[in-house]
Scaffold this motif. Structure first.
Motif, PDB file in Angstrom:
ATOM      1  N   UNK A   1      -4.356  18.964   7.750  1.00 45.13           N
ATOM      2  CA  UNK A   1      -5.528  18.926   8.624  1.00 45.13           C
ATOM      3  C   UNK A   1      -5.741  17.532   9.188  1.00 45.13           C
ATOM      4  N   UNK A   2      -5.547  16.529   8.359  1.00 41.22           N
ATOM      5  CA  UNK A   2      -5.710  15.141   8.809  1.00 41.22           C
ATOM      6  C   UNK A   2      -4.674  14.801   9.884  1.00 41.22           C
ATOM      7  N   UNK A   3      -3.415  15.169   9.652  1.00 39.11           N
ATOM      8  CA  UNK A   3      -2.373  14.873  10.631  1.00 39.11           C
ATOM      9  C   UNK A   3      -2.581  15.652  11.932  1.00 39.11           C
ATOM     10  N   UNK A   4      -3.038  16.888  11.808  1.00 39.35           N
ATOM     11  CA  UNK A   4      -3.301  17.697  13.008  1.00 39.35           C
ATOM     12  C   UNK A   4      -4.397  17.071  13.858  1.00 39.35           C
ATOM     13  N   UNK A   5      -5.494  16.670  13.208  1.00 34.32           N
ATOM     14  CA  UNK A   5      -6.591  16.028  13.934  1.00 34.32           C
ATOM     15  C   UNK A   5      -6.122  14.731  14.592  1.00 34.32           C
ATOM     16  N   UNK A   6      -5.325  13.964  13.864  1.00 30.43           N
ATOM     17  CA  UNK A   6      -4.863  12.684  14.400  1.00 30.43           C
ATOM     18  C   UNK A   6      -3.876  12.895  15.548  1.00 30.43           C
ATOM     19  N   UNK A   7      -3.013  13.900  15.429  1.00 30.81           N
ATOM     20  CA  UNK A   7      -2.076  14.202  16.522  1.00 30.81           C
ATOM     21  C   UNK A   7      -2.837  14.591  17.786  1.00 30.81           C
ATOM     22  N   UNK A   8      -3.843  15.449  17.639  1.00 28.22           N
ATOM     23  CA  UNK A   8      -4.636  15.857  18.802  1.00 28.22           C
ATOM     24  C   UNK A   8      -5.302  14.654  19.448  1.00 28.22           C
ATOM     25  N   UNK A   9      -5.799  13.751  18.627  1.00 26.28           N
ATOM     26  CA  UNK A   9      -6.449  12.542  19.138  1.00 26.28           C
ATOM     27  C   UNK A   9      -5.452  11.668  19.895  1.00 26.28           C
ATOM     28  N   UNK A  10      -4.252  11.508  19.348  1.00 25.82           N
ATOM     29  CA  UNK A  10      -3.252  10.665  20.003  1.00 25.82           C
ATOM     30  C   UNK A  10      -2.767  11.275  21.314  1.00 25.82           C
ATOM     31  N   UNK A  11      -2.549  12.575  21.328  1.00 24.19           N
ATOM     32  CA  UNK A  11      -2.140  13.225  22.581  1.00 24.19           C
ATOM     33  C   UNK A  11      -3.219  13.054  23.655  1.00 24.19           C
ATOM     34  N   UNK A  12      -4.472  13.234  23.247  1.00 23.14           N
ATOM     35  CA  UNK A  12      -5.570  13.062  24.205  1.00 23.14           C
ATOM     36  C   UNK A  12      -5.632  11.626  24.702  1.00 23.14           C
ATOM     37  N   UNK A  13      -5.455  10.679  23.798  1.00 25.13           N
ATOM     38  CA  UNK A  13      -5.498   9.261  24.165  1.00 25.13           C
ATOM     39  C   UNK A  13      -4.441   8.925  25.214  1.00 25.13           C
ATOM     40  N   UNK A  14      -3.197   9.351  24.992  1.00 19.95           N
ATOM     41  CA  UNK A  14      -2.110   8.946  25.883  1.00 19.95           C
ATOM     42  C   UNK A  14      -2.136   9.682  27.228  1.00 19.95           C
ATOM     43  N   UNK A  15      -2.903  10.745  27.327  1.00 20.86           N
ATOM     44  CA  UNK A  15      -3.009  11.453  28.606  1.00 20.86           C
ATOM     45  C   UNK A  15      -3.699  10.628  29.681  1.00 20.86           C
ATOM     46  N   UNK A  16      -4.423   9.577  29.289  1.00 18.61           N
ATOM     47  CA  UNK A  16      -5.141   8.771  30.276  1.00 18.61           C
ATOM     48  C   UNK A  16      -4.242   7.773  31.005  1.00 18.61           C
ATOM     49  N   UNK A  17      -2.999   7.584  30.540  1.00 18.98           N
ATOM     50  CA  UNK A  17      -2.121   6.582  31.147  1.00 18.98           C
ATOM     51  C   UNK A  17      -1.234   7.245  32.198  1.00 18.98           C
ATOM     52  N   UNK A  18      -1.322   6.759  33.419  1.00 15.87           N
ATOM     53  CA  UNK A  18      -0.546   7.379  34.498  1.00 15.87           C
ATOM     54  C   UNK A  18       0.938   7.035  34.427  1.00 15.87           C
ATOM     55  N   UNK A  19       1.273   5.894  33.798  1.00 21.21           N
ATOM     56  CA  UNK A  19       2.674   5.472  33.750  1.00 21.21           C
ATOM     57  C   UNK A  19       3.453   6.096  32.596  1.00 21.21           C
ATOM     58  N   UNK A  20       2.758   6.686  31.645  1.00 24.28           N
ATOM     59  CA  UNK A  20       3.408   7.358  30.529  1.00 24.28           C
ATOM     60  C   UNK A  20       3.076   8.849  30.583  1.00 24.28           C
ATOM     61  N   UNK A  21       4.062   9.667  30.315  1.00 22.87           N
ATOM     62  CA  UNK A  21       3.840  11.121  30.273  1.00 22.87           C
ATOM     63  C   UNK A  21       4.362  11.674  28.948  1.00 22.87           C
ATOM     64  N   UNK A  22       3.821  12.806  28.542  1.00 23.20           N
ATOM     65  CA  UNK A  22       4.343  13.490  27.371  1.00 23.20           C
ATOM     66  C   UNK A  22       5.713  14.075  27.715  1.00 23.20           C
ATOM     67  N   UNK A  23       6.701  13.807  26.899  1.00 26.89           N
ATOM     68  CA  UNK A  23       7.991  14.443  27.122  1.00 26.89           C
ATOM     69  C   UNK A  23       7.847  15.961  27.013  1.00 26.89           C
ATOM     70  N   UNK A  24       7.059  16.412  26.052  1.00 25.55           N
ATOM     71  CA  UNK A  24       6.858  17.847  25.851  1.00 25.55           C
ATOM     72  C   UNK A  24       5.579  18.250  26.566  1.00 25.55           C
ATOM     73  N   UNK A  25       5.732  19.007  27.631  1.00 30.69           N
ATOM     74  CA  UNK A  25       4.587  19.396  28.452  1.00 30.69           C
ATOM     75  C   UNK A  25       3.819  20.575  27.863  1.00 30.69           C
ATOM     76  N   UNK A  26       4.487  21.412  27.111  1.00 26.86           N
ATOM     77  CA  UNK A  26       3.860  22.600  26.534  1.00 26.86           C
ATOM     78  C   UNK A  26       3.177  22.244  25.217  1.00 26.86           C
TER      79      UNK A  26
END
Length: 353
Positions: free
Chosen positions: A259-284
């Motif tokens: 549960x802790x890792x899941x919450x932290x992963x969601x937080x990190x994915x949300x955080x990095x979505x704000x950067x236009x120069x970096x994209x998630x390799x996995x879009x799904x």
């Protein structure tokens, strides 16, 4: 140094004291056929099952690495062929290695933004072992519990083996849905490299006994016979087994860790979505890993981010395989503290916002 490399990754800070304790307790000099090691091995097996929610009738084995587990399973559970489902470098390497031992083995590739197409898999009836990687470290994808359940339901008569190197001890894996699970310990276990844990169902052991393959020191039937007395076929990594015991004694149960890792992963994915120069390799989002986050950018920016981070005593993970030059990876493992990720966020906000 803040270490976000996805393996070898950060070890628990308590390991420093445990190393001293191991020396003082004489475990480093204990004979691996002696009672001191047997008691240690028995204790670790019990802790692994209890803390990681492993079925009581599964058998636990120690190996040197997940790569060695690939070899053990192919040589001891297949006479003719295995089928390998993969979307990244480590799953493909397992397939390529299997082909060297069993040339008829088959590989089935699928896309990094797709779930395994269970209903369409062209797995032939003579396949003896179905193999896949639950968490593909090279690209940051995962196979969901639902997909694993569907595989289990469709191929009930075939043994299923799962490489869980970047997720075992981090996620609450439903081991009952596959016959063999294994992982090296330098990731979610928070330990130094040089040890792997493998869990096998009674059905897998029955198959190993049927084959009775005894041509190698690490033949599974030999390993099973030795572990009946909590011993190994070879002189094992006693230090790492001891460290595992100490770490598992202090860790919470796997459900809370997941549960802790899941919450932290969601937080990190949300955080990095704000950067236009970096994209998630996995879009799904449905197939994104919870334990290895992979970001892509142009090669120059990736190299710049890694160098700047290192200058600030942070180690980002290199890209791997097909994504070696245009991605970097961030481990989301239990030994890494929340505050370390906050410092990582401050670094990206300062240089790239």
């Amino acid at each position: 140094m803040l270490n976000f490399y996805p393996g070898p990754s950060k070890v628990y800070p308590e390991v420093r004291q445990y190393l001293l304790d191991a020396y003082d307790e004489g475990i480093l000099e204990a004979p691996h056929r002696g009672e001191q090691f047997v008691q240690l091995s028995r204790a670790v097996v019990g802790l692994i099952k209890r803390k990681l929610n492993i079925p009581q009738d599964y058998y636990i084995f120690f190996a040197s690495s997940a790569t060695e587990c690939w070899e053990i399973l192919i040589q001891s559970l297949t006479k003719y062929k295995s089928s390998h489902i993969y979307n990244g470098a480590f799953g493909e390497k397992w397939f390529q290695y299997a082909q060297k031992l069993r040339p008829h083995s088959e590989g089935i590739a699928y896309g990094i933004n797709e779930a395994i197409p269970v209903s369409e898999l062209p797995i032939s009836p003579d396949t003896e072992l179905i193999c896949f990687t639950q968490n593909e470290t090279s690209n940051g994808t995962q196979v969901t519990p639902t997909t694993i359940l569907n595989l289990h339901n469709r191929f009930r008569d075939t043994l299923i083996a799962v490489d869980a190197t970047s997720s075992m001890a981090g996620l609450n894996l439903k081991l009952i849905k596959a016959d063999i699970w294994f992982a090296s310990v330098q990731k979610c276990f928070g330990l130094p490299p040089g040890l792997a844990v493998m869990a096998c169902s009674p059905r897998a052991i029955f198959r190993a006994k049927q084959m009775a393959e005894r041509a190698h020191y690490n033949s599974l039937v030999f390993m099973y016979e030795k572990m009946l007395n909590y011993q190994t076929t070879h002189t094992p990594n006693i230090l790492n087994i001891y460290l595992m015991k100490r770490v598992l004694e202090e860790r919470p149960f796997i459900k809370g860790i997941e549960q802790h890792l899941t919450d932290r992963a969601n937080d990190l994915y949300t955080f990095f979505e704000q950067f236009s120069d970096f994209q998630m390799l996995i879009e799904n989002p449905d197939v994104r890993s919870k334990t290895v986050i992979t970001l892509q950018a142009n090669e120059k920016l990736v190299e710049d981010a890694k160098k700047r981070a290192l200058h600030h005593n942070m180690r980002l993970g290199n890209g791997y395989g097909n994504w070696a030059r245009n991605t970097f990876r961030i481990a989301n493992f239990p030994a890494i503290q929340d505050e370390e990720y906050e410092e990582l966020k401050r670094f990206f906000l300062h240089y790239y916002a």
